[in-house]
Write an enzyme that holds these catalytic residues in place. Structure first.
Site, PDB file in Angstrom:
ATOM      1  CG  ASP A  96      13.211  27.019 -34.000  1.00  0.00           C
ATOM      2  OD1 ASP A  96      13.403  28.217 -34.210  1.00  0.00           O
ATOM      3  OD2 ASP A  96      13.928  26.105 -34.442  1.00  0.00           O
ATOM      4  CG  ASP A 150      17.409  22.590 -32.540  1.00  0.00           C
ATOM      5  OD1 ASP A 150      17.573  22.857 -31.334  1.00  0.00           O
ATOM      6  OD2 ASP A 150      18.064  23.140 -33.442  1.00  0.00           O
ATOM      7  CB  CYS A 182       4.362  -0.454   1.776  1.00  0.00           C
ATOM      8  SG  CYS A 182       3.303  -1.598   2.679  1.00  0.00           S
ATOM      9  CB  CYS A 198      -0.930   0.011   1.208  1.00  0.00           C
ATOM     10  SG  CYS A 198      -0.047   0.106   2.785  1.00  0.00           S
ATOM     11  CG  ASP A 215      15.483  26.463 -30.417  1.00  0.00           C
ATOM     12  OD1 ASP A 215      15.729  27.646 -30.678  1.00  0.00           O
ATOM     13  OD2 ASP A 215      15.142  25.635 -31.275  1.00  0.00           O
TER      14      ASP A 215
END
Length: 746
Positions: free
Chosen positions: A432, A631, A22, A19, A635
């Site tokens: 871009d 790219d 845990c 759970c 950028d």
């Protein structure tokens, strides 16, 4: 002095987790270990991902101290062992469910239809003894793991799902045995055994876990398919002989043979031959891609037709496929903000339930009707069973695993859960131009020389300046010069200005080319070229101004064709309610012409690479949540500045590590696909969390007896067990719906 050890990522297989509590315990144990920078635990896959300098043995010991089992995952064999262990776990759960069901069913049916004698009736004690022993067998075999887990948690001063189940069913059995052994100790009305309740609860919870694990296995199919792409052997050429060797033994620069129908073992460059390569599992592109000498190939892709030789350039964990698998795994183990909220609640959930259960018992014992002990026991047991936080712990990770896997199958790599959540909130997408909206393969489409300048001479001098440059526009000029059969001269005293242009000495003449601002800074009067430049710009062409010895010499017009599907992709972004902006260093007229072709809302043109991040920041300051698409290399500052950076590329050249989201295809359709999948995943997480919270918020008060004073309704512990088991199955099933999700098209 030794250099500090660099952080690395270690994956552990974790055993014994059930759970969210845990998960919180294991994460805390790992995060408190010296040398750990970050640790995330995935309940769905039962794995932990740890970044830091800590030794694996130390990490395994820390998990063991917290009361759980751990083993390092570092090889294909370890992954196979984990798969085998999961298969064995499913088989064991099935056997436990059957055994518990075989015992529980007759007890339950007998109690329901009053087929067995009561404890006070003749033969009742004998029946009770048989029920006690058979139920004890169920608790020991089918429920033993709950009691062992509860004991481990108790020894480590913890409480988890096992604690609740063990307390609930254990209390029912102990009370029933006490009534059987010494009925005089309790009032006559309270002399009732709850053996069938304990057995049925164990059977139902095991059934729920079995269904959950089986459904959970389907969620990781994407990563399993990616791992399955890796071939085990490769055919290498050594000393003129072809040898089949394990893929781990392939070295860099090794020559490898690939035949029709075979998977490419590692990344490389084709030396000889040609073929069509199926890259669909990496890029999401269904059509095979033609490859020939000089082209790159990626490991894991499928050779469809021809045979070829290639030189290995990336092996092992450096291959594109290995990096994709690693990225998908890290994303599936990550948690968005909405998931961390659930973790914080889960950390205190089980102790809170134990307090509520204690209060429930005391209230019923002191204020309830006769038999007070029976009512108090039933209500307390029901609270303990119904409150198990399994569904809460599964709600977020199960959706992320499916969503990230679904995206990977479409060639979309999402780095982490934060990006997954944030992408669904974007208001503006900034694109871009070159290589994103356009093909990124510009070509010279016009030459406009000034008076007294020859076209070929204009092109030859421009190409000579660009010799050796890797810029796409430079390559277009060089390609055009070669096609015209011109002899390019080597440049001397070459100088370049980022975002401006370049100049060099060619055959004793100083030649400069670039944008008009760059030439004006060199003292060149470009006014005479304005009309030609304006005409080219209106046609969507980029005018490159050329000057010779300080005088305007003409314009080289370059056009980069718009991708065929860019307009439809932009329309899909508009349909998602997004504003689309193009950010480019190109001149305004050219940029506007391209934007008009594809339906882009606004254009920010003539922006230097260094200033792109500032433009993104301005949009953010105005209240926009910005996704930047570029790219992934040039950028990078703008991608980092944006709320979600999206790197777009094609095949093995994509910069996988450069952005929050990486698109393996060159198509803009990957952007609305990524946003739509992110939105669908976040929506699925919210549905799961809502269901889990509502289940516990409503279930616990009803189990405690809230409806009894008003309607005389007290929830049966067996119904609580079924409801608890089915809540987890519901969450997993809801998450698996994402596997069939298809992003909408316009």
């Amino acid at each position: 002095m030794n250099a500090p050890e660099s952080p690395r990522t270690i994956r552990l297989s974790i055993g014994g987790m059930h759970c969210a509590s845990c998960v919180a315990r294991v994460e805390k144990a790992l995060q408190n270990t010296p040398g750990v920078n970050e640790a995330t635990v995935n309940l769905v896959e039962h794995t932990a991902s740890i970044t830091g300098t800590a030794d694996p043995k130390t990490l395994v010991a820390a998990v063991a101290t917290a009361g759980y089992e751990a083993a390092e995952l570092k090889s294909r064999e370890a992954e196979a062992d984990k798969e085998a262990a999961e298969t064995a776990h499913v088989r064991t759960l099935f056997h436990k469910t059957v055994v518990a069901g075989v015992v529980a069913a007759p007890l339950f049916i007998g109690e329901m239809f009053m087929l067995f004698p009561t404890l006070q009736a003749p033969g009742g004690r004998l029946y009770g003894l048989v029920a006690a022993m058979s139920t004890l067998g169920v608790l020991a075999y089918a429920g033993g793991h709950f009691f062992r887990g509860a004991w481990k948690a108790f020894r480590n001063h913890n409480a988890n799902m096992d604690t609740l189940i063990a307390l609930g069913t254990g209390a029912a059995w102990v009370y029933s045995v006490a009534v059987l052994a010494a009925p005089q100790l309790v009032p006559t009305l309270a002399q009732h055994a709850y053996f069938e309740a304990a057995a049925v609860i164990i059977a139902l919870i095991n059934l729920g876990q079995l269904l959950e694990v089986r459904a959970r296995g389907k969620t990781s199919q994407a990563i399993k398919r990616l791992i399955g792409l890796q071939p085990r052997t490769a055919r290498v050429v050594r000393d003129g002989k072809e040898l089949d060797i394990p893929i781990e033994e392939v070295g860099l620069s090794e020559t490898v043979r690939v035949r029709p129908g075979e998977k490419i073992p590692v990344d490389g460059v084709i030396l000889e031959g040609h073929s069509n390569i199926d890259e669909s599992m990496l890029t999401g592109e269904p059509l095979p891609v033609g490859k020939q000498a000089g082209d790159e190939v990626a490991g894991g892709t499928l050779n469809a037709t021809g045979t070829f030789l290639f030189r290995a350039t990336r092996i092992g964990e450096d291959t594109v496929l290995a990096r994709i698998i690693d990225m998908v795994r890290r994303a599936q183990n990550s948690k968005p903000a909405i998931g961390r909220l659930a973790d914080r609640i889960s950390a205190v959930f089980v102790p809170s339930v134990l307090i509520i259960a204690t209060i429930t018992f005391l209230v019923w014992f002191n204020l309830g009707p006769d038999p007070v002990v029976g009512f108090a026991l039933v209500a307390t047991m029901t609270v303990l069973v119904i409150a198990c936080p399994c569904a809460l712990g599964l709600a977020t990770p199960i959706s992320i695993i499916v969503g990230v896997g679904k995206a990977a199958e479409s060639g979309i790599l999402i780095r982490n859960g934060e990006a997954l959540q944030q992408a669904s909130h974007l208001t503006t997408v900034v694109l871009d131009k070159t290589g994103t909206v356009t093909e990124g393969r510009p070509a010279v489409v016009g030459l406009y020389p000034a008076d007294g300048v020859n076209e070929d001479e204009l092109l030859r001098l421009a190409a000579s300046v660009e010799t050796g440059s890797e810029h796409p526009l430079a390559q277009a000029i060089l390609t055009a010069a070669r096609e015209h059969g011109l002899i390019v001269t080597n440049a001397k005293d070459f100088e370049t200005v980022s975002g401006g242009g370049a100049q060099a000495t060619i055959d004793g003449r100083r030649v400069a080319l670039g944008n008009p601002r760059f030439l004006e800074q060199l003292g060149v009067d470009v006014a005479m070229l304005y009309e030609r430049a304006h005409t080219a710009s209106l046609l969507g062409q980029t005018p490159i101004h050329v000057a010779i010895d300080g005088h305007a010499a003409g314009i080289v017009a370059i056009a980069d064709p718009v991708k065929g599907d860019s307009r439809e992709a932009v329309a899909r972004l508009h349909a998602l309610g997004l504003t689309v902006i193009m950010l480019t260093g190109d001149n305004a007229a050219t940029a506007r012409a391209v934007a008009d072709q594809v339906g882009i809302d606004d254009v920010l043109a003539e922006v230097l690479p260094a200033d792109k991040a500032a433009k993104v920041a301005e949009l953010q300051q105005s209240g926009e949540i910005v996704g930047m698409v570029g790219d992934g290399i040039n950028d990078a500052p703008a991608l980092a500045q944006s709320d979600v950076g999206i790197a777009i590329g094609t095949g093995t050249d994509v910069a996988i590590e450069s952005a929050d989201i990486t698109l393996m295809r060159g198509s803009l359709h990957g952007i609305p696909d990524a946003i739509a999948i992110s939105a669908a995943t976040v929506r699925n997480i919210k549905q799961n969390l809502f269901g889990a919270f509502i289940y516990n918020t409503l279930g616990i008060p009803v189990a405690a007896g809230l409806l009894f004073p008003l309607f005389g309704i007290l929830l049966n512990p067996m119904i609580a067990g079924a409801a608890m088991a089915m809540s987890s199955v519901t969450v997993v099933s809801n998450a698996n719906r994402l596997r069939f999700y298809t992003p909408p098209r316009v």
